[in-house]
Design a protein around this motif. Structure first.
Motif, PDB file in Angstrom:
ATOM      1  N   VAL A 121       0.853  -1.182   0.000  1.00  0.00           N
ATOM      2  CA  VAL A 121       0.000   0.000   0.000  1.00  0.00           C
ATOM      3  C   VAL A 121       0.893   1.237   0.000  1.00  0.00           C
TER       4      VAL A 121
ATOM      5  N   SER B 283       1.938  -1.161  -6.557  1.00  0.00           N
ATOM      6  CA  SER B 283       1.370  -0.718  -5.285  1.00  0.00           C
ATOM      7  C   SER B 283      -0.092  -0.322  -5.434  1.00  0.00           C
ATOM      8  N   ARG B 284      -0.796  -0.381  -4.324  1.00  0.00           N
ATOM      9  CA  ARG B 284      -2.176   0.089  -4.253  1.00  0.00           C
ATOM     10  C   ARG B 284      -2.175   1.438  -3.557  1.00  0.00           C
TER      11      ARG B 284
ATOM     12  N   ILE C  49      -3.713   4.642  -1.621  1.00  0.00           N
ATOM     13  CA  ILE C  49      -4.770   5.039  -0.702  1.00  0.00           C
ATOM     14  C   ILE C  49      -4.518   6.477  -0.268  1.00  0.00           C
TER      15      ILE C  49
END
Length: 201
Positions: free
Chosen positions: A58, A89-90, A92
């Motif tokens: 993340v 990657s994610r 947020i």
């Protein structure tokens, strides 16, 4: 300048995001995008480089939608986000204050716990190295973070002090509760409670 983007990968975001509001993110100045990839190793150096480090990790951003970036800065910001995603990657987005509280629990508390445990074990069994082998995998996993460099964690402790203090105090109280219930039914309940967190239920 307004056609440039500055970003960071620091572990605390409150102070640096506040500073960015004063120094960047206007049409006449460079854009700044505060970021924090939740990936890393306890040791650094080129020889420990890992091309897969950010895959499935993340990457947190504490962007402020009120910042008035230049058009070029806006475009670069989006380009950087896409590059982060391309690394696997994610992304947020999170409020900087919420970020610092959250990472105090899930990142900083584990680090300082491992540091304390490793320092304690060094005092208790450091002169009997064969006892380190007795601990096996559990000991290695619990103390892996204890090898992290002070130079990085000094700055984290200095910029997220209050949130880390609250987390450490809560852990101290929890450990005291376990110590006081080593022979009681509450110990079983504590293990069941811990297992629920690990299983995600």
């Amino acid at each position: 300048g307004p056609e440039q983007l500055v970003t960071d990968v620091g572990s605390t975001k409150g102070q640096i995001t506040a500073s960015a509001s004063r120094l960047f993110n206007t049409p006449e100045r460079a854009a700044f995008l505060p970021g924090h990839p939740m990936a890393g190793k306890e040791r650094g150096g080129a020889e420990l480089g890992d091309a897969e480090l950010f895959r499935n990790a993340v990457w947190l951003f504490t962007d402020d939608p009120g910042w008035q970036r230049s058009d070029a800065g806006m475009a670069l910001t989006e380009d950087w986000r896409e590059l982060v995603k391309a690394m696997g990657s994610r992304v947020i987005d999170i409020d900087p204050a919420r970020h610092d509280v959250m990472v105090a629990w899930v990142s900083h508390l584990p680090q300082f716990t491992a540091t304390a445990l490793s320092a304690l074990l060094e005092e208790e069994v450091g002169d009997a190295p064969e006892l380190k082998d007795v601990g096996g995998r559990a000991l290695r996993e619990m103390t892996r973070l204890g090898a992290s460099p002070f130079s990085m964690w000094r700055d984290i402790a200095a910029t997220n002090t209050e949130a880390i203090e609250r987390a450490l105090l809560a852990l101290e109280q929890r450990l005291q509760y376990i110590r006081e219930n080593l022979r009681g039914p509450a110990l079983r309940e504590e293990f069941e409670h811990a297992n629920r967190f690990r299983s995600g239920s």
